[in-house]
Enzyme design. Structure first.
Site, short mmCIF file in Angstrom:
data_model
loop_
_atom_site.label_atom_id
_atom_site.label_comp_id
_atom_site.label_asym_id
_atom_site.label_seq_id
_atom_site.Cartn_x
_atom_site.Cartn_y
_atom_site.Cartn_z
CD1 TRP A 5 10.78 -18.73 -14.99
CD2 TRP A 5 9.75 -17.61 -16.63
NE1 TRP A 5 11.59 -17.69 -15.37
CE2 TRP A 5 10.97 -16.99 -16.39
CE3 TRP A 5 8.93 -17.09 -17.63
CZ2 TRP A 5 11.41 -15.88 -17.09
CZ3 TRP A 5 9.36 -15.97 -18.33
CH2 TRP A 5 10.58 -15.39 -18.06
CG HIS A 6 5.24 -16.53 -18.49
ND1 HIS A 6 5.63 -17.75 -18.98
CD2 HIS A 6 5.63 -15.62 -19.41
CE1 HIS A 6 6.22 -17.58 -20.14
NE2 HIS A 6 6.24 -16.30 -20.43
N GLY A 7 4.29 -16.38 -13.91
CA GLY A 7 3.70 -15.72 -12.76
C GLY A 7 3.03 -16.72 -11.86
CG PHE A 31 6.44 -12.48 -16.22
CD1 PHE A 31 5.28 -12.54 -15.47
CD2 PHE A 31 6.33 -12.22 -17.57
CE1 PHE A 31 4.05 -12.33 -16.05
CE2 PHE A 31 5.10 -12.03 -18.17
CZ PHE A 31 3.96 -12.07 -17.41
#
Lengths: 485, 422
Positions: A321-323, A485
């Site tokens: 989800w962060h990247g 993000f």
């Protein structure tokens, strides 16, 4: 529009003044328009994206509520979640997915040119998509629908939390919109205090530490193992103060309008284990992952292996989800593995009956805080490194630190010999001060002076922050880390 | 005392009473608000700091060393008045300094070398007049910078007799430049004079204007550079005592630091950082990609603004009786081909017409046909061989025109006295 920009310095007071000058019924429309202006000041076209998702969710989610049969409800929920995730997938993960497929085929000797989509990641998409999914799932679970489109649209686009959270819950946010509150000076005082504190964290602490992280992570071979630990500590505090600073500004900006948004941090580096760390770090995300991923997967009310599977999947996806990059995925996997290891360790302690004795010991508590901090720091290497290869190189070098400590001298710390900017030689002072500040705030948290400090002290702190920010804020400041993000 | 007999009167009286109490009440609340008191205290501190000129450094003391600050500091401290000053971008700097490296047959530190010994020698040979030169050409220099240098520096005791200004198409149509205020030269020059009258042109963005005005309003913000440099120097000296560089170790040089952090003070230039070296064989560098970006689209607002600064430079020089020699610097055909024909024409004609109108000498090196691709080190910069050719042409032109200028320009007359005697 960045929180630490001159545009925001004009935008926020303008919206604040208008908000309190106009009648209550016009306030939500004003905030909605302002939020779209805020969002579209970056790339106007992406205003359509957030609007499109808002309209889709507003129209589709009631279908979940109206369905009588459980099976139909489920299908509608799956549909709504799919709409949101597909949008997120296209904008955030399409190129990453194609690259991963290509790399996988390459392993088997099949080469092809994957098409590259020229997509610029819309700011905040991960955050508002998660808010939409939360809404859909809550309605599926029987919570009431939002009837008013304006309220719903503002929930998703509210400018203080639009780009990097905190991820709001609609049950907490929407009711605040209908309270016809009157202006209180306290809103201004508390809001501005938070904003100034947030700017201090971002501009003075995080931005300076970012120079250390940038130098170290881009040239890891130039530094010793002890240097790399100092660099990693710097990044640990950089990311904390960057994101905590953003959250403070977001909460302070919301408070100016009399709204409360959730906190995101609770002294995370004082966590005594990794599970406790996730109770204190990015709280709005970790609770979201718990409620809408871990629990639907089965949570902890199933067999031990399944719980570990659930934990692993939750954290690995949380990492992604962060990247859209392998090192974020690796960071998530690492978090999953250390959470599982911690559960196993706790179980072992319980089994041997050592838990109560050990856990009550102060030495054990302090040691576990130190150990947890270092375990988290190793995770930050995966998060920050420019590639997986670099991350393993850095971690490998860092693991040699105990040997280096045996014959420690300051001469081993090359990083301190960068004399300009001043942050480098000052690291030996600043890093302990930041850690001690954590301990101090924790100690002060239940003290009366801290809960309701004297009026003059509060004014003094604000004046000091204004002076420091005025003099030491750089002309250009890097973007908040979580903006990507 | 007002009496309130009628119903209306009573209501008015009540309202006025309420208003009378409401205003002090509001003020009381306002002044008990922490943030409001903090802002008022901050403004008082700013006013006090301004009265005491807290932390203010002399304007000639620049916070960072770069090409511009080295040149300005040298110009301001040099005792001898320069009779000839060079202005222009790297198109002028590189060949003029490169020729000297060859002429003197030694490497020259870019931060320290601000003369043209070759020009001085050639001028003396051609006219008999000894001249002192100063090279104020800087990398990336725009006409806006050149104008401010002329206005702020070339005055009084330091007023030269001749100003040689080499211009190229990039000076007027650089896409990469966000605004005239974004150059290092402007940043340093803003310390030396008042730029507020030029605000609309040098800072077209409202945020830049606001930033500038905030600096004027709040002393601590306006002097933040001075104050933060002072604080940084103080903490550096404390840290140097607390944690000195260990024996056997050395502090990172600027070059080493630049490799680690290329974005930190990217334009910083310390002594010994950049040298002009004697060279006999010239290698050609391909810098077309950079110029493609610079010329990608013609921004007419930039063109018009810079052309206006160019005009004003010529006006200021004329008012101060400085004779300007405008040199249209040559670029290679391949570089010229990157510029749209209409933009090229606009540049060429505007420079020529304005220089002629304002009484400047115009030397058209571009149109002279004297320069071939072999004279360049890349697609725009003349190498030392090409630079020598350029300086020879300028000296010859000046020598030829010296007698014409005699009657009109008393300052040039001084220069040419020796020529007359010869």
């Amino acid at each position: 529009m960045l929180f630490n920009s001159l545009q925001y310095l004009v935008f926020l007071p303008t919206v604040f003044l208008l908000f309190w000058l106009i009648p209550h019924k016009l306030r939500v429309p004003l905030l909605l328009v302002s939020s779209y202006v805020f969002y579209m000041s970056w790339r106007p076209i992406y205003g359509l994206l957030i609007l499109g998702l808002t309209v889709s969710n507003f129209l589709l989610v009631p279908l979940i509520a109206r369905s009588v049969e459980q099976k139909t409800k489920k299908w509608w929920l799956a549909g709504v979640v799919a709409v949101n995730l597909v949008t997120l997938g296209i904008f955030k993960y399409a190129n990453f997915g194609m690259q991963t497929v290509k790399d996988t085929f390459n392993i088997f000797g099949v080469n092809f040119h994957e098409p590259h989509l020229h997509i610029i990641l819309p700011l905040g998409i991960s955050f508002f998509v998660f808010e939409f999914i939360h809404y859909a799932v809550e309605v599926y679970r029987g919570k009431p629908l939002v009837k008013n489109f304006m309220d719903f649209a503002l929930f998703a686009s509210f400018f203080p939390t639009q780009i990097a959270g905190p991820i709001k819950r609609y049950q907490d946010f929407i009711p605040q919109l209908s309270i016809p509150s009157k202006f209180k000076w306290q809103y201004l005082d508390d809001g501005m205090q938070l904003i100034l504190m947030g700017l201090f964290k971002k501009v003075i602490i995080a931005d300076n530490l970012s120079l250390v992280a940038q130098a170290g992570f881009s040239h890891p071979a130039s530094f010793s193992s002890l240097d790399l630990w100092l660099i990693t500590y710097s990044f640990a505090f950089q990311i904390f103060f960057d994101f905590a600073g953003y959250t403070d500004i977001a909460r302070g900006s919301a408070m100016l309008f009399g709204y409360k948004v959730p906190i995101n941090f609770n002294l995370p580096y004082l966590a005594s284990n990794v599970s406790n760390f996730w109770d204190r770090w990015h709280i709005s995300l970790s609770t979201w992952l718990r409620d809408y991923l871990f629990i639907p997967l089965g949570g902890s009310r199933c067999s031990r292996l399944k719980v570990y599977r659930n934990l692993f999947i939750t954290m690995a996806l949380g990492g992604l989800w962060h990247g859209a990059a392998m090192h974020f995925f690796a960071w998530g996997v690492y978090q999953g593995v250390i959470l599982i290891a911690h559960r196993e360790y706790s179980r072992l302690l319980q089994k041997t009956g050592m838990a109560s004795k050990l856990l009550s010991s102060k030495v054990y508590h302090v040691a576990s805080i130190i150990l947890t901090f270092h375990v988290v720091c190793i995770g930050w290497v995966l998060f920050r490194a420019e590639s997986i290869k670099d991350a393993f190189f850095i971690i490998g070098k860092m693991l040699a630190a105990p040997a280096a400590l045996l014959h420690f001298s300051v001469a081993q710390l090359s990083i301190l010999q960068i004399r300009d900017p001043i942050i480098f030689p000052a690291l030996l002072v600043i890093l302990p001060v930041l850690m001690v500040a954590h301990v101090m705030v924790n100690w002060l948290n239940d003290k009366k002076l801290y809960l309701s400090p004297p009026w003059a002290l509060q004014v003094g702190v604000m004046v000091a922050l204004m002076c420091v920010l005025t003099i030491f804020s750089p002309d250009t400041s890097p973007r908040f880390i979580y903006f990507q993000f | 005392m007002a009496t309130c007999d009628s119903a209306t009167g009573s209501r008015q009286c009540c309202c006025s009473k309420r208003n009378a109490t409401a205003v002090p009440d509001f003020l009381e609340r306002l002044l008990s608000a922490r943030f409001v008191v903090a802002v008022l205290s901050f403004m008082t501190i700013c006013a006090l700091a301004a009265t005491l000129s807290l932390g203010k450094r002399p304007s000639q003391q620049f916070s960072e060393h770069n090409w511009a600050s080295w040149a300005f500091q040298d110009f301001l401290t040099v005792r001898e008045k320069p009779q000839v000053v060079f202005l222009g971008s790297s198109l002028v700097l590189v060949p003029v300094a490169g020729v000297d490296a060859n002429f003197l047959n030694r490497r020259l530190d870019g931060s320290q070398h601000h003369r043209s010994f070759y020009f001085e020698q050639r001028f003396k040979e051609a006219t008999g007049a000894p001249v002192r030169t100063f090279n104020l050409a800087l990398p990336g220099e725009m006409p806006s910078d050149a104008y401010l240098m002329t206005d702020f520096l070339l005055d009084g005791e330091k007023k030269p007799d001749i100003l040689i200004y080499g211009v190229g198409p990039r000076d007027f149509m650089d896409n990469i430049l966000p605004s005239p205020a974004s150059t290092d030269a402007f940043h340093s020059l803003a310390r030396l004079g008042d730029v507020s009258r030029l605000l609309d042109r040098v800072m077209p963005e409202w945020t830049d204007k606001l930033n500038f005005k905030l600096g004027r309003t709040f002393y601590l913000y306006g002097k933040k550079e001075d104050l933060s440099v002072a604080a940084s120097r103080l903490s550096s000296s404390v840290l140097a005592r607390l944690a000195p560089v260990p024996p056997g170790k050395s502090a990172f040089t600027v070059e080493q630091r630049r490799q680690l952090m290329p974005l930190y003070h990217p334009c910083e230039l310390t002594a010994g950082d950049a040298f002009f070296r004697p060279s006999r064989s010239e290698q050609s560098i391909d810098n077309l990609a950079e110029y493609r970006k610079r010329y990608a689209t013609v921004r007419w607002d930039t063109f018009a603004t810079q052309m206006r600064f160019f005009t004003e430079l010529l006006d200021v020089a004329r008012q101060r009786e400085i004779h300007v020699v405008v040199v249209s610097m040559p670029v290679t055909d391949i570089n010229r081909s990157l510029i749209a024909d209409y933009a090229w024409l606009a540049y060429r004609q505007s420079v020529h017409v304005l220089a002629t109108l304002k009484g400047a000498t115009f030397i058209d090196l571009q149109g002279s046909g004297a320069f071939k691709t072999a004279d360049f080190m890349d697609t725009v910069h003349l190498h030392s061989g090409g630079g020598k050719k350029m300086l020879d042409i300028i000296v010859d032109t000046l020598a030829q025109r010296a007698s014409c200028a005699l009657s009109a320009k008393p300052d040039v007359q001084k220069l040419c006295n020796s020529t007359q005697a010869l």
